[in-house]
Design an enzyme around this catalytic site. Sequence first.
Site, short mmCIF file in Angstrom:
data_model
loop_
_atom_site.label_atom_id
_atom_site.label_comp_id
_atom_site.label_asym_id
_atom_site.label_seq_id
_atom_site.Cartn_x
_atom_site.Cartn_y
_atom_site.Cartn_z
N PRO A 10 0.24 -1.35 -0.35
CA PRO A 10 0.33 0.07 -0.03
C PRO A 10 0.49 1.17 -0.12
O PRO A 10 2.23 1.19 0.74
CB PRO A 10 -1.12 -0.34 0.85
CG PRO A 10 0.06 -1.47 2.27
CD PRO A 10 0.36 -1.82 1.32
N ASN A 11 0.69 1.96 -0.75
CA ASN A 11 0.69 3.55 -1.01
C ASN A 11 2.15 3.68 -1.64
O ASN A 11 2.66 5.21 -1.63
CB ASN A 11 0.85 3.87 0.73
CG ASN A 11 -0.32 4.23 0.76
OD1 ASN A 11 -1.25 5.15 0.27
ND2 ASN A 11 -0.25 3.64 2.35
N ARG A 18 5.20 10.83 -1.76
CA ARG A 18 5.31 10.58 -0.37
C ARG A 18 6.46 11.71 -0.08
O ARG A 18 7.26 12.06 -0.22
CB ARG A 18 5.82 9.35 -0.22
CG ARG A 18 4.05 8.73 -0.52
CD ARG A 18 3.69 7.18 -0.64
NE ARG A 18 4.11 6.84 1.41
CZ ARG A 18 4.46 5.55 1.45
NH1 ARG A 18 4.45 4.48 1.58
NH2 ARG A 18 4.19 5.29 2.64
N TYR A 23 11.15 8.35 1.44
CA TYR A 23 11.44 7.73 0.05
C TYR A 23 11.72 7.90 -0.77
O TYR A 23 11.71 7.24 -1.86
CB TYR A 23 9.65 7.39 0.35
CG TYR A 23 9.67 7.01 1.60
CD1 TYR A 23 9.24 5.87 2.09
CD2 TYR A 23 8.18 7.27 2.49
CE1 TYR A 23 8.36 5.17 2.94
CE2 TYR A 23 7.54 7.20 3.15
CZ TYR A 23 7.19 6.07 3.86
OH TYR A 23 7.31 5.45 5.06
N ASN A 73 7.88 -5.15 -0.82
CA ASN A 73 8.06 -4.37 0.39
C ASN A 73 6.68 -3.92 0.65
O ASN A 73 5.59 -3.62 -0.16
CB ASN A 73 8.82 -2.80 -0.18
CG ASN A 73 8.68 -2.05 0.40
OD1 ASN A 73 8.28 -1.29 1.87
ND2 ASN A 73 8.93 -0.72 0.16
N ALA A 76 3.55 -0.77 5.08
CA ALA A 76 2.65 -0.49 6.31
C ALA A 76 2.52 -1.87 6.51
O ALA A 76 1.94 -2.15 8.15
CB ALA A 76 1.39 0.28 6.50
N GLU A 97 12.52 -9.00 1.71
CA GLU A 97 12.69 -7.57 2.39
C GLU A 97 13.20 -7.01 2.04
O GLU A 97 14.15 -6.29 2.58
CB GLU A 97 12.67 -7.71 4.16
CG GLU A 97 11.50 -6.74 4.38
CD GLU A 97 12.21 -6.66 6.15
OE1 GLU A 97 12.19 -7.94 6.51
OE2 GLU A 97 11.00 -5.79 6.38
N HIS A 99 13.00 -2.20 1.96
CA HIS A 99 12.39 -0.81 2.39
C HIS A 99 13.13 0.53 1.89
O HIS A 99 14.37 0.56 1.75
CB HIS A 99 12.26 -0.27 4.35
CG HIS A 99 11.56 -1.81 4.45
ND1 HIS A 99 10.04 -1.68 4.23
CD2 HIS A 99 11.77 -2.80 4.86
CE1 HIS A 99 9.42 -3.13 4.60
NE2 HIS A 99 10.28 -3.55 5.40
N ARG A 106 13.41 4.16 12.76
CA ARG A 106 12.18 4.91 13.15
C ARG A 106 11.09 5.41 14.17
O ARG A 106 11.22 4.86 15.21
CB ARG A 106 11.09 5.18 11.43
CG ARG A 106 12.18 5.76 10.07
CD ARG A 106 11.78 5.56 9.16
NE ARG A 106 10.26 6.28 9.21
CZ ARG A 106 9.09 5.90 7.73
NH1 ARG A 106 9.19 5.14 7.17
NH2 ARG A 106 8.51 6.84 8.29
C1 DQA Z 1 8.36 0.89 4.35
C2 DQA Z 1 7.70 1.50 5.26
C3 DQA Z 1 7.00 0.96 5.99
O1 DQA Z 1 7.26 1.70 7.26
C4 DQA Z 1 6.19 2.42 5.55
O2 DQA Z 1 4.41 2.19 5.83
C5 DQA Z 1 5.88 2.14 3.71
C6 DQA Z 1 7.06 1.61 2.97
C7 DQA Z 1 9.31 1.31 3.23
O3 DQA Z 1 9.69 1.56 2.01
O4 DQA Z 1 10.24 2.20 3.73
O5 DQA Z 1 4.58 2.48 3.40
O6 DQA Z 1 7.98 0.05 3.64
#
Ligand code: DQA
Length: 142
Positions: A10-11, A18, A23, A73, A76, A97, A99, A106
Amino acid sequence: MKKVLVINGPNLNMLGKRPKEHYGSKTLDEINELIKKEADGFFDVSFYQSNYEGDIVTKIQEALFSFDAIVINPGAYTHTSVAIHDALEMFQGPKIEVHLSKVDEREDFRKVNFIRSVCTETFAGRFELSYIDAINYLKNIK
Ligand code: DQA
């Protein structure tokens, strides 16, 4: 050629809009282009993004039979999803994994991680280069 599935949760379709301090400034399409270039000649890469937990679970289930490795990735859902944990647990190949941000440095709620225990390796904190690190890791273990 080995098949790699890159999953974004998501997002992550909103990258570019963002917070850049976490990011970076690249859009998801731009990142996917970089991944494609890095994987060229090594992997057949497919891309999937969804804002829906169940859809991500279904995609991982389908990948059990059709992909050699997963780069994920979960956004959230990293911090909440037992369902994505359980789906990844079944996948036999390498699962990486990723990010963009330094997720472990964080807010406390981001330090909760349901995914890491079932992943082979983690790359985080290098913006789009975290994905490139994942592809290069796969090259070295292939
Ligand atoms: C994320 C880190 C997560 O905490 C966050 O909710 C994201 C992006 C990252 O790529 O740093 O949406 O996965």
